[in-house]
Design a protein around this motif. Structure first.
Motif, PDB file in Angstrom:
ATOM      1  N   VAL A   1      38.922  32.677  41.537  1.00 15.36           N
ATOM      2  CA  VAL A   1      39.686  33.588  42.380  1.00 15.36           C
ATOM      3  C   VAL A   1      41.173  33.430  42.114  1.00 15.36           C
ATOM      4  O   VAL A   1      41.693  32.308  42.029  1.00 15.36           O
ATOM      5  CB  VAL A   1      39.379  33.323  43.875  1.00 15.36           C
TER       6      VAL A   1
ATOM      7  N   GLY B   1      42.999  39.098  43.468  1.00 19.75           N
ATOM      8  CA  GLY B   1      41.798  39.465  44.213  1.00 19.75           C
ATOM      9  C   GLY B   1      41.904  39.221  45.697  1.00 19.75           C
ATOM     10  O   GLY B   1      40.871  39.221  46.384  1.00 19.75           O
TER      11      GLY B   1
ATOM     12  N   GLY C   1      31.024  39.597  41.465  1.00 21.89           N
ATOM     13  CA  GLY C   1      31.633  40.434  42.496  1.00 21.89           C
ATOM     14  C   GLY C   1      30.692  40.792  43.627  1.00 21.89           C
ATOM     15  O   GLY C   1      30.903  41.790  44.318  1.00 21.89           O
TER      16      GLY C   1
ATOM     17  N   HIS D   1      36.487  41.017  43.924  1.00 19.75           N
ATOM     18  CA  HIS D   1      36.913  41.505  42.618  1.00 19.75           C
ATOM     19  C   HIS D   1      35.968  42.579  42.126  1.00 19.75           C
ATOM     20  O   HIS D   1      34.821  42.679  42.556  1.00 19.75           O
ATOM     21  CB  HIS D   1      37.062  40.367  41.586  1.00 19.75           C
TER      22      HIS D   1
ATOM     23  N   LEU E   1      37.492  46.142  45.320  1.00 20.90           N
ATOM     24  CA  LEU E   1      38.800  45.691  45.771  1.00 20.90           C
ATOM     25  C   LEU E   1      39.724  46.863  46.063  1.00 20.90           C
ATOM     26  O   LEU E   1      40.473  46.847  47.049  1.00 20.90           O
ATOM     27  CB  LEU E   1      39.435  44.763  44.728  1.00 20.90           C
TER      28      LEU E   1
END
Length: 499
Positions: free
Chosen positions: A172, A176, A310, A334, A338
């Motif tokens: 991460v 994100g 994701g 992500h 997003l």
């Protein structure tokens, strides 16, 4: 009698007696009214609040209640709002799911208790546990930062997003992360982004009432998936995805609310795999990671840290570890989702105020922050141990299946008599015990709002974070014992009468 109706009755009786007092004259103290009318402090508080709203009484904190010096001006004539019932129902006539929302489960942890009532239903740290001085210093420093009162990036300050990304771990990055105004706001954004009105959404059973309220307000249909001591049951999760076609599952893998369960290591990969194969998202509500107890040991990483595909939309917040008013949180995701989260966040709130974001950066970057977390960790452990010991000593009939190593509450099961015990609460025992507890001077949370369908048993949730200390916990459990004896006595009388 329910507290609200008894409060109205007491208000009527006091209203008829006001002529005994001269304008400006002092009414009897709350304690005197409790003793005279044999009601709870909550009932007295509501009755006085009703008379104050009518302009008949003036309340002065620390001094008491007084008859108003002069009659209040007549209230304006009430309009006819009955048309709204038709309008609200007609608006949702084509909806697959009713849009009415029951916020009682949320209000139970937000409403301030009446004076003298011990708060076992609170959802936040007691002021003595909050880092008030550190927050005040952080806010003061933040206000002097260059540009602190300007418009921030809509996604949030980069430095704050980087801090949240590091706290999640894995791959991460700040790119994100979206900064949001508290965990409730983040959950609202996530559910609106991931599911259209009328769609099913899988939820743990039991689960956080505020999330159920968010789902229903968005027109979604919560579908329960049972949890046990090791978190959500993967085989039932897979069945629920197949049966409903749902594309969202909301879970709390760490110190689940209300059970306190932690998703077992062998289930973590299974849950991710099941959601991925269903083409579904997991909304991970990581709400109390910073309220770990001193004896917890190493914590598992967030699911988002082990998710390369994701699948997980991660929600985390600073609020629970700081103050109800320090509403800074993050959404982490992500992939294409997003952008949708970002768009809904912008449409709903534009952005979180920059001074608050700057203050959050100041706070988490100060030496006071790790000291605060260590202090809270030790105090929560002491409070948990005090409450569990007191419950086992005074209320052994209330089952305590799991003692969590994090969070701020315990989940108790009320006996129904099927386990061989004669001390059962019977139908309606949960609500009867909640009302009796309030009469005894302790506020507890009933279990029913935590279920999206019919519960398997009656429960209570007791919080140990919102009280003043361990002494108040011991006294609260003593009062709860009194309430239990009252309810069990009534049940026994009923059995003898109808037996």
């Amino acid at each position: 009698m329910h507290e609200r109706s008894s409060g109205a009755d007491l208000a009527d009786r006091l209203r008829r007696e006001l002529d005994r007092y001269s304008p400006g004259g002092k009414l009897p103290s709350s304690r005197a009214l409790v003793e005279r009318f044999r009601v709870s402090p909550v009932t007295v508080s509501r009755a006085l609040a009703q008379l104050a709203a009518e302009g008949l009484v003036v309340t002065r904190p620390g001094a008491g209640a007084f008859r108003a010096a002069r009659p209040a001006s007549p209230a304006p004539a009430a309009g006819d709002t009955s048309w709204q019932e038709v309008a609200l129902s007609a608006e949702g006539a084509a909806d697959l799911v009713p849009r009415s929302v029951d916020a009682s489960g949320v209000l139970a942890s937000l409403a301030a208790p009446a004076p003298g009532v011990i708060e076992f239903n609170g959802g936040y740290l007691h002021p003595s546990l909050q880092p008030e001085r550190a927050m005040a210093a952080a806010l003061s420093r933040a206000g002097r930062r260059p540009g602190a009162w300007g418009r921030p990036p809509v996604e949030g300050l980069v430095e704050l997003r980087e801090w949240f990304a590091r706290s999640v771990g894995g791959a991460v990055t700040a790119a994100g992360v979206l900064i949001t105004a508290g965990g409730q706001s983040a959950l609202t954004t996530a559910l609106r982004a991931l599911a259209p009105p009328g769609a099913p959404v899988l939820v743990e059973s039991p689960t956080y009432p505020g999330m159920l309220a968010v789902a229903r307000a968005a027109g979604l249909r919560p579908v329960p998936v049972p949890v046990d001591a090791d978190g959500v049951r993967p085989e039932l999760l897979a069945d629920a995805f197949r049966a409903t076609g749902a594309r969202v599952f909301v879970c709390q893998p760490l110190f689940q609310n209300p059970t306190g369960a932690v998703l077992a290591p062998e289930r973590r990969g299974e849950v991710l795999r099941i959601a991925r194969e269903a083409g579904a998202f997991i909304v991970e509500d990581d709400f109390v990671r910073r309220l770990v107890h001193e004896d917890a040991g190493p914590l598992p990483r967030p699911l988002a840290a082990d998710d390369p595909d994701g699948v997980v939309v991660h929600v985390c917040s600073l609020t629970k570890a700081t103050s109800p008013s320090f509403r800074v949180s993050a959404l982490v995701a992500h992939g294409p989702v997003l952008e949708r989260l970002r768009a809904i966040q912008i449409v709903d709130t534009f952005f979180v105020p920059r001074p608050l974001q700057e203050a959050a950066l100041e706070l988490v970057g100060s030496p006071a922050w790790p000291r605060h977390l260590r202090s809270v960790s030790a105090e929560l452990r002491a409070r948990r141990d005090t409450m569990t010991t007191a419950l086992r000593l005074r209320l052994p009939e209330l089952a305590l299946p799991h003692i969590p190593a994090g969070g701020y509450h315990l989940w108790l099961c009320l006996p129904d008599g099927t386990g061989g015990t004669s001390r059962a609460f019977g139908p309606g025992g949960e609500s009867a015990l909640t009302a009796a507890a309030l009469r005894a001077g302790v506020a507890v949370t009933p279990g029913r709002p935590y279920f999206s369908a019919e519960p398997s048993a009656a429960h209570l949730r007791l919080s140990f974070a919102a009280v003043a200390g361990t002494g108040e916990i011991a006294e609260g459990v003593r009062r709860l014992r009194t309430a239990c004896d009252e309810v069990l006595g009534q049940v026994g009388q009923g059995r003898r009468h109808f037996g």
